[in-house]
Design an enzyme around this catalytic site. Structure first.
Site, PDB file in Angstrom:
ATOM      1  N   ASN A   1       0.776  -1.208   0.006  1.00  0.00           N
ATOM      2  CA  ASN A   1      -0.037  -0.018  -0.045  1.00  0.00           C
ATOM      3  C   ASN A   1       0.802   1.350  -0.007  1.00  0.00           C
ATOM      4  OD1 ASN A   1      -2.523   1.760   0.320  1.00  0.00           O
ATOM      5  ND2 ASN A   1      -1.820   1.930   2.607  1.00  0.00           N
TER       6      ASN A   1
ATOM      7  N   HIS B   1       0.814   5.383   1.429  1.00  0.00           N
ATOM      8  CA  HIS B   1       0.061   6.108   2.439  1.00  0.00           C
ATOM      9  C   HIS B   1       0.560   7.503   2.409  1.00  0.00           C
ATOM     10  CE1 HIS B   1      -2.637   6.897   5.685  1.00  0.00           C
ATOM     11  NE2 HIS B   1      -1.612   7.550   6.284  1.00  0.00           N
TER      12      HIS B   1
HETATM   13  C1  GRF Z   1      -2.924   8.718  -2.426  1.00  0.00           C
HETATM   14  O1  GRF Z   1      -2.654   9.855  -1.766  1.00  0.00           O
HETATM   15  C2  GRF Z   1      -2.761   7.297  -1.838  1.00  0.00           C
HETATM   16  O2  GRF Z   1      -1.279   7.701  -0.892  1.00  0.00           O
HETATM   17  C3  GRF Z   1      -3.918   7.255  -0.857  1.00  0.00           C
HETATM   18  O3  GRF Z   1      -4.898   7.616  -1.799  1.00  0.00           O
HETATM   19  C4  GRF Z   1      -4.472   8.501  -2.598  1.00  0.00           C
HETATM   20  C5  GRF Z   1      -4.695   7.925  -3.952  1.00  0.00           C
HETATM   21  O4  GRF Z   1      -4.961   8.857  -4.741  1.00  0.00           O
HETATM   22  N1  GRF Z   1      -3.797   5.947  -0.220  1.00  0.00           N
HETATM   23  P1  GRF Z   1      -5.063   8.675  -6.457  1.00  0.00           P
HETATM   24  O5  GRF Z   1      -6.438   7.961  -6.682  1.00  0.00           O
HETATM   25  O6  GRF Z   1      -3.903   7.690  -6.854  1.00  0.00           O
HETATM   26  O7  GRF Z   1      -5.074   9.811  -7.276  1.00  0.00           O
END
Ligand code: GRF
Length: 186
Positions: A106, A108
């Site tokens: 994942n 984050h």
């Molecule tokens: C990102 O900031 C990621 O870290 C978090 O959710 C967001 C997803 O953004 N888990 P995107 O859909 O990839 O633009």
């Protein structure tokens, strides 16, 4: 040696999905998008890159176990070895975790263990920290608690706005995630 297949799980905009697709040689092939939001923009991005998509609505299932069993079937059919969560807004349950133990990653938008859960950028911004950042980690049964693979710091400047901080963090995510994927799949 042939490349391993990977799936991306996403629920939203898909900017990380796009960054991964644009990254070039990843040492794995992204052959499936799994999305739990039928209206998410990431679905159009998958069409653009001709990545087959499985869209499901959790409300159509009796439980997390039930839909995760279906997801595992889809993943096995596509011969998936790795799962990359990129804005997947659900907690991964035991069915998926057991089927892909140690192979679910994942991203984050904070320096974990600080600011786990939703709205991490907002949380860090309003906490007034001087430094925040991005974490890539393996998934375990907790919320953003699994073993950390890589982190990158982002400084919060004096006149930073929430929007400018979000932009900086996403920029770092888009560089870091493909790099980490390349490394761990090797
Ligand atoms: C990102 O900031 C990621 O870290 C978090 O959710 C967001 C997803 O953004 N888990 P995107 O859909 O990839 O633009």
């Amino acid at each position: 040696m042939s490349k391993r297949n990977a799936a991306i799980f996403a629920s939203g905009t898909g900017s990380n999905f796009e960054a991964i697709m644009e990254a070039g040689d990843l040492s794995c092939d992204i052959v499936l998008l799994i999305c739990d939001k039928p209206k998410a923009t990431v679905i159009q991005k998958a069409e653009k890159y001709q990545v087959p998509t499985f869209v499901f609505n959790p409300k159509d299932y009796g439980s997390k176990e039930e839909y995760e069993k279906v997801l595992v079937e889809k993943l096995k059919e596509a011969n998936i070895s790795w799962i990359f969560l990129a804005g997947y807004m659900r907690i991964v349950g035991s069915v998926l975790l057991q089927a892909y133990e140690g192979r679910i990653v994942n991203i984050h938008p904070s320096l974990l263990p600080d600011f786990p859960g939703k709205d991490a950028i907002d949380q860090a911004y309003h906490a007034g920290v001087k430094t925040t950042g991005v974490t890539v980690h393996y998934i375990d049964s907790g919320i953003d608690t699994g073993p950390i693979i890589a982190q990158e710091k982002v400084e919060v400047e004096e006149n930073e706005t929430l929007e400018s901080l979000e932009e900086k963090i996403h920029h770092v995510e888009h560089q870091l995630y493909p790099r980490v994927i390349r490394e761990i799949v090797k």
